[in-house]
Design an enzyme around this catalytic site. Structure first.
Site, PDB file in Angstrom:
ATOM      1  N   THR A 194      -1.647  10.778   5.547  1.00 21.59           N
ATOM      2  CA  THR A 194      -1.126  12.083   5.067  1.00 21.59           C
ATOM      3  C   THR A 194      -2.430  13.056   5.189  1.00 21.59           C
ATOM      4  O   THR A 194      -2.263  14.082   5.900  1.00 21.59           O
ATOM      5  CB  THR A 194      -0.345  11.902   3.819  1.00 21.59           C
ATOM      6  OG1 THR A 194       0.569  10.870   3.937  1.00 21.59           O
ATOM      7  CG2 THR A 194       0.375  13.240   3.552  1.00 21.59           C
TER       8      THR A 194
ATOM      9  N   GLY B 120      -9.320   7.765  -4.518  1.00 19.58           N
ATOM     10  CA  GLY B 120      -7.978   7.022  -4.336  1.00 19.58           C
ATOM     11  C   GLY B 120      -8.174   5.803  -3.742  1.00 19.58           C
ATOM     12  O   GLY B 120      -9.114   5.041  -3.189  1.00 19.58           O
ATOM     13  N   ALA B 121      -7.140   5.047  -4.438  1.00 18.91           N
ATOM     14  CA  ALA B 121      -7.317   3.534  -4.493  1.00 18.91           C
ATOM     15  C   ALA B 121      -7.428   2.907  -2.996  1.00 18.91           C
ATOM     16  O   ALA B 121      -8.146   1.874  -2.551  1.00 18.91           O
ATOM     17  CB  ALA B 121      -5.936   2.643  -5.203  1.00 18.91           C
ATOM     18  N   ASP B 122      -6.569   3.702  -2.035  1.00 18.74           N
ATOM     19  CA  ASP B 122      -6.563   3.258  -0.701  1.00 18.74           C
ATOM     20  C   ASP B 122      -7.847   3.349  -0.066  1.00 18.74           C
ATOM     21  O   ASP B 122      -8.531   2.396   0.914  1.00 18.74           O
ATOM     22  CB  ASP B 122      -5.456   4.207   0.261  1.00 18.74           C
ATOM     23  CG  ASP B 122      -5.835   5.561  -0.003  1.00 18.74           C
ATOM     24  OD1 ASP B 122      -6.606   6.083  -0.824  1.00 18.74           O
ATOM     25  OD2 ASP B 122      -5.189   5.982   0.759  1.00 18.74           O
ATOM     26  N   ARG B 123      -8.821   4.173  -0.456  1.00 17.23           N
ATOM     27  CA  ARG B 123     -10.274   4.403   0.119  1.00 17.23           C
ATOM     28  C   ARG B 123     -11.130   3.228  -0.397  1.00 17.23           C
ATOM     29  O   ARG B 123     -12.088   2.764   0.216  1.00 17.23           O
ATOM     30  CB  ARG B 123     -10.811   5.830  -0.426  1.00 17.23           C
ATOM     31  CG  ARG B 123      -9.910   6.970  -0.021  1.00 17.23           C
ATOM     32  CD  ARG B 123     -10.547   8.322  -0.609  1.00 17.23           C
ATOM     33  NE  ARG B 123     -11.686   8.652   0.118  1.00 17.23           N
ATOM     34  CZ  ARG B 123     -12.423   9.716  -0.323  1.00 17.23           C
ATOM     35  NH1 ARG B 123     -12.081  10.458  -1.440  1.00 17.23           N
ATOM     36  NH2 ARG B 123     -13.559   9.821   0.069  1.00 17.23           N
TER      37      ARG B 123
ATOM     38  N   ASN C 122       4.020   6.739   3.770  1.00 17.24           N
ATOM     39  CA  ASN C 122       4.635   5.441   4.081  1.00 17.24           C
ATOM     40  C   ASN C 122       4.220   4.682   3.216  1.00 17.24           C
ATOM     41  O   ASN C 122       2.957   4.451   2.510  1.00 17.24           O
ATOM     42  CB  ASN C 122       4.172   4.944   5.559  1.00 17.24           C
ATOM     43  CG  ASN C 122       4.702   5.768   6.769  1.00 17.24           C
ATOM     44  OD1 ASN C 122       4.065   5.797   7.556  1.00 17.24           O
ATOM     45  ND2 ASN C 122       6.004   6.355   6.400  1.00 17.24           N
ATOM     46  N   ILE C 123       5.038   3.681   2.873  1.00 19.82           N
ATOM     47  CA  ILE C 123       4.739   2.378   2.055  1.00 19.82           C
ATOM     48  C   ILE C 123       4.655   1.284   3.086  1.00 19.82           C
ATOM     49  O   ILE C 123       5.535   1.098   3.792  1.00 19.82           O
ATOM     50  CB  ILE C 123       5.837   2.079   1.057  1.00 19.82           C
ATOM     51  CG1 ILE C 123       6.086   3.267  -0.072  1.00 19.82           C
ATOM     52  CG2 ILE C 123       5.283   0.800   0.125  1.00 19.82           C
ATOM     53  CD1 ILE C 123       6.974   3.207  -1.079  1.00 19.82           C
TER      54      ILE C 123
ATOM     55  N   ASP D 140       0.746  -1.112   0.066  1.00 17.86           N
ATOM     56  CA  ASP D 140       0.002   0.117  -0.056  1.00 17.86           C
ATOM     57  C   ASP D 140       0.810   1.322   0.240  1.00 17.86           C
ATOM     58  O   ASP D 140       1.533   1.695   0.913  1.00 17.86           O
ATOM     59  CB  ASP D 140      -1.044   0.012   1.157  1.00 17.86           C
ATOM     60  CG  ASP D 140      -1.447   1.211   1.615  1.00 17.86           C
ATOM     61  OD1 ASP D 140      -1.962   1.889   0.308  1.00 17.86           O
ATOM     62  OD2 ASP D 140      -1.702   1.764   2.569  1.00 17.86           O
TER      63      ASP D 140
HETATM   64  N1  LIG Z   1       2.666   3.957  13.991  1.00 17.39           N
HETATM   65  C1  LIG Z   1       2.828   5.347  13.928  1.00 17.39           C
HETATM   66  N2  LIG Z   1       2.822   5.868  15.015  1.00 17.39           N
HETATM   67  C2  LIG Z   1       2.984   7.339  14.906  1.00 17.39           C
HETATM   68  N3  LIG Z   1       3.169   8.205  13.920  1.00 17.39           N
HETATM   69  C3  LIG Z   1       2.806   7.400  12.754  1.00 17.39           C
HETATM   70  C4  LIG Z   1       2.655   5.853  12.496  1.00 17.39           C
HETATM   71  N4  LIG Z   1       2.288   5.367  11.576  1.00 17.39           N
HETATM   72  C5  LIG Z   1       2.238   6.478  10.822  1.00 17.39           C
HETATM   73  N5  LIG Z   1       2.604   7.690  11.437  1.00 17.39           N
HETATM   74  C6  LIG Z   1       2.681   9.075  10.799  1.00 17.39           C
HETATM   75  O1  LIG Z   1       1.326   9.195  10.510  1.00 17.39           O
HETATM   76  C7  LIG Z   1       1.404  10.226   9.188  1.00 17.39           C
HETATM   77  C8  LIG Z   1       0.430   9.266   8.371  1.00 17.39           C
HETATM   78  O2  LIG Z   1       1.070   8.022   8.071  1.00 17.39           O
HETATM   79  P1  LIG Z   1       0.394   6.877   7.233  1.00 17.39           P
HETATM   80  O3  LIG Z   1      -0.852   6.394   7.763  1.00 17.39           O
HETATM   81  O4  LIG Z   1       1.361   6.080   6.764  1.00 17.39           O
HETATM   82  O5  LIG Z   1       0.025   7.701   5.710  1.00 17.39           O
HETATM   83  P2  LIG Z   1      -0.060   7.419   4.236  1.00 17.39           P
HETATM   84  O6  LIG Z   1      -0.902   6.359   4.205  1.00 17.39           O
HETATM   85  O7  LIG Z   1      -0.569   8.649   3.834  1.00 17.39           O
HETATM   86  O8  LIG Z   1       1.301   6.947   4.069  1.00 17.39           O
HETATM   87  C9  LIG Z   1       2.811  10.224   8.838  1.00 17.39           C
HETATM   88  O9  LIG Z   1       3.518  11.092   9.083  1.00 17.39           O
HETATM   89  C10 LIG Z   1       3.353   8.912   9.503  1.00 17.39           C
HETATM   90  O10 LIG Z   1       4.787   9.365  10.105  1.00 17.39           O
HETATM   91  C1  LIG Z   2      -6.926  11.532  -0.245  1.00 22.34           C
HETATM   92  C2  LIG Z   2      -5.582  10.761  -0.469  1.00 22.34           C
HETATM   93  C3  LIG Z   2      -4.569  11.772  -0.533  1.00 22.34           C
HETATM   94  C4  LIG Z   2      -5.478  10.055   0.819  1.00 22.34           C
HETATM   95  O1  LIG Z   2      -3.783   9.622   0.861  1.00 22.34           O
HETATM   96  P1  LIG Z   2      -2.977   9.119   2.034  1.00 22.34           P
HETATM   97  O2  LIG Z   2      -3.291  10.132   3.105  1.00 22.34           O
HETATM   98  O3  LIG Z   2      -3.488   7.860   2.432  1.00 22.34           O
HETATM   99  O4  LIG Z   2      -1.622   9.285   1.547  1.00 22.34           O
HETATM  100  C5  LIG Z   2      -5.674   9.791  -1.640  1.00 22.34           C
HETATM  101  O5  LIG Z   2      -6.647   8.751  -1.288  1.00 22.34           O
HETATM  102  C6  LIG Z   2      -5.951  10.227  -2.845  1.00 22.34           C
HETATM  103  O6  LIG Z   2      -5.157  10.815  -3.403  1.00 22.34           O
HETATM  104  N1  LIG Z   2      -7.075  10.617  -3.404  1.00 22.34           N
HETATM  105  C7  LIG Z   2      -7.534  10.773  -4.690  1.00 22.34           C
HETATM  106  C8  LIG Z   2      -8.511  11.858  -4.728  1.00 22.34           C
HETATM  107  C9  LIG Z   2      -9.981  11.245  -3.981  1.00 22.34           C
HETATM  108  O7  LIG Z   2     -10.039  10.210  -3.282  1.00 22.34           O
HETATM  109  O8  LIG Z   2     -10.974  11.821  -4.409  1.00 22.34           O
HETATM  110  K   LIG Z   3      -3.318   5.168   3.576  1.00 27.12           K
END
Ligand SMILES: Nc1ncnc2c1ncn2[C@@H]1O[C@H](COP(=O)(O)OP(=O)(O)O)[C@@H](O)[C@H]1O
Ligand SMILES: CC(C)(COP(=O)(O)O)[C@@H](O)C(=O)NCCC(=O)O
Ligand SMILES: [K+]
Length: 256
Positions: A132, A107-110, A11-12, A6
């Site tokens: 994020t 977004g694919a994650d959603r 983060n990945i 993901d």
């Molecule tokens: N286990 C954790 N504890 C504290 N902060 C975290 C943890 N995992 C992620 N974060 C922080 O939360 C934010 C969102 O992370 P994450 O959920 O991985 O976002 P995304 O899916 O956008 O990559 C980032 O700034 C990351 O550093």
């Molecule tokens: C809203 C998001 C930036 C969330 O991404 P993430 O915080 O997990 O990195 C991502 O789902 C995205 O780029 N979505 C496209 C726009 C939309 O869902 O309408």
């Molecule tokens: K995510």
């Protein structure tokens, strides 16, 4: 074994499944400038530490909201594992109708979260993903994706304060000792933490009212565990929801 990946903006997250069992998961920083070879080395090292070899992996499924990295990870799969990965997007069956003006825009994650949530609970849901950005997704009781909301994430909210106000430092995001804070760091933590709890409960509350479906509320993502205990609306935290969704989508698309 199945490798699920993901790609978020921060983060990945990678996971290894043996059937329905998550054996191992890792979280690495998203770096847009890294090449397929650099990610190859990273994955190789993680695998070696866990006693897994590339040959153990039969398939890979990727969801990405960072378009530049989607191709990089596809190349990693082809060059290091020797096959094309599944990528959540056009051509992938989700089994879930997407009610969004342009379904390709979500977004694919959603979508992955929505699929996982509905598969597990079979009821109307709101899913809050603290990444994020913080995303809110509503799935109705028929299992249709109905859209939701996107808010600035906790960390980028704090970063905005730090970057735009000369005297404000970068602070750790946590629950401060009091809402009536006595120093700059605690004051920022109070504003961000409690402001965010309010943001979450207000958005979830409004989605609930509009849906008239009494949805169950799931939270996932890096910082879900911090906000959930203080929220009045979140019912449960499911740390592995996105990885589970990737596994489920793989099973829906893979011909045995
Ligand atoms: N286990 C954790 N504890 C504290 N902060 C975290 C943890 N995992 C992620 N974060 C922080 O939360 C934010 C969102 O992370 P994450 O959920 O991985 O976002 P995304 O899916 O956008 O990559 C980032 O700034 C990351 O550093
Ligand atoms: C809203 C998001 C930036 C969330 O991404 P993430 O915080 O997990 O990195 C991502 O789902 C995205 O780029 N979505 C496209 C726009 C939309 O869902 O309408
Ligand atoms: K995510």
């Amino acid at each position: 074994m199945l490798l699920v990946i993901d790609v978020g903006n921060s983060n990945i997250v990678l996971g290894i499944y043996d059937g329905e069992r998550l054996l191992k998961d890792w979280r690495v920083s998203t770096e847009k400038s890294k090449t397929a070879d650099e990610y190859g080395i990273l994955v190789h090292d993680l695998f070696r530490l866990a006693g897994i070899s590339f040959g153990d992996i039969r398939d890979i499924i990727i969801s990405s909201v960072v378009p530049t990295l989607t191709g990089v990870l596809e190349r990693l799969a082809v060059e290091y594992f020797g096959f094309r990965p599944y990528v959540v997007g056009p051509g992938i069956k989700t089994g879930m109708p997407i009610h969004y003006d342009n379904p390709k825009e979500v977004g694919a994650d959603r979508i992955v979260n929505a699929v996982a949530g509905f598969e597990k609970h079979r009821t109307a849901l709101i899913i809050v993903d603290f990444g994020t950005a913080t995303t809110f997704d509503y799935v109705n009781r028929k299992g249709e994706y109905c859209g939701g909301a996107i808010a600035p994430g906790l960390v980028i909210s704090m970063e905005a304060l730090f970057q735009k106000a000369s005297k404000l430092p970068r602070v750790e995001i946590l629950k401060p000792p009091s809402i009536i804070a006595k120093n700059t760091v605690n004051s920022m933590q109070a504003g961000i933490f409690y402001g965010y709890v309010g943001l979450v409960d207000e958005i979830v509350g409004r989605i609930k009212t509009e849906s008239r479906d009494n949805p169950r509320v799931l939270a996932t993502g890096g910082l879900a565990g911090l906000i959930a205990p203080e929220s009045k609306t979140i019912n449960e935290v499911d740390e592995y929801l996105t990885l589970e969704g990737l596994r489920i989508l793989y099973q829906r698309n893979h011909e045995n």
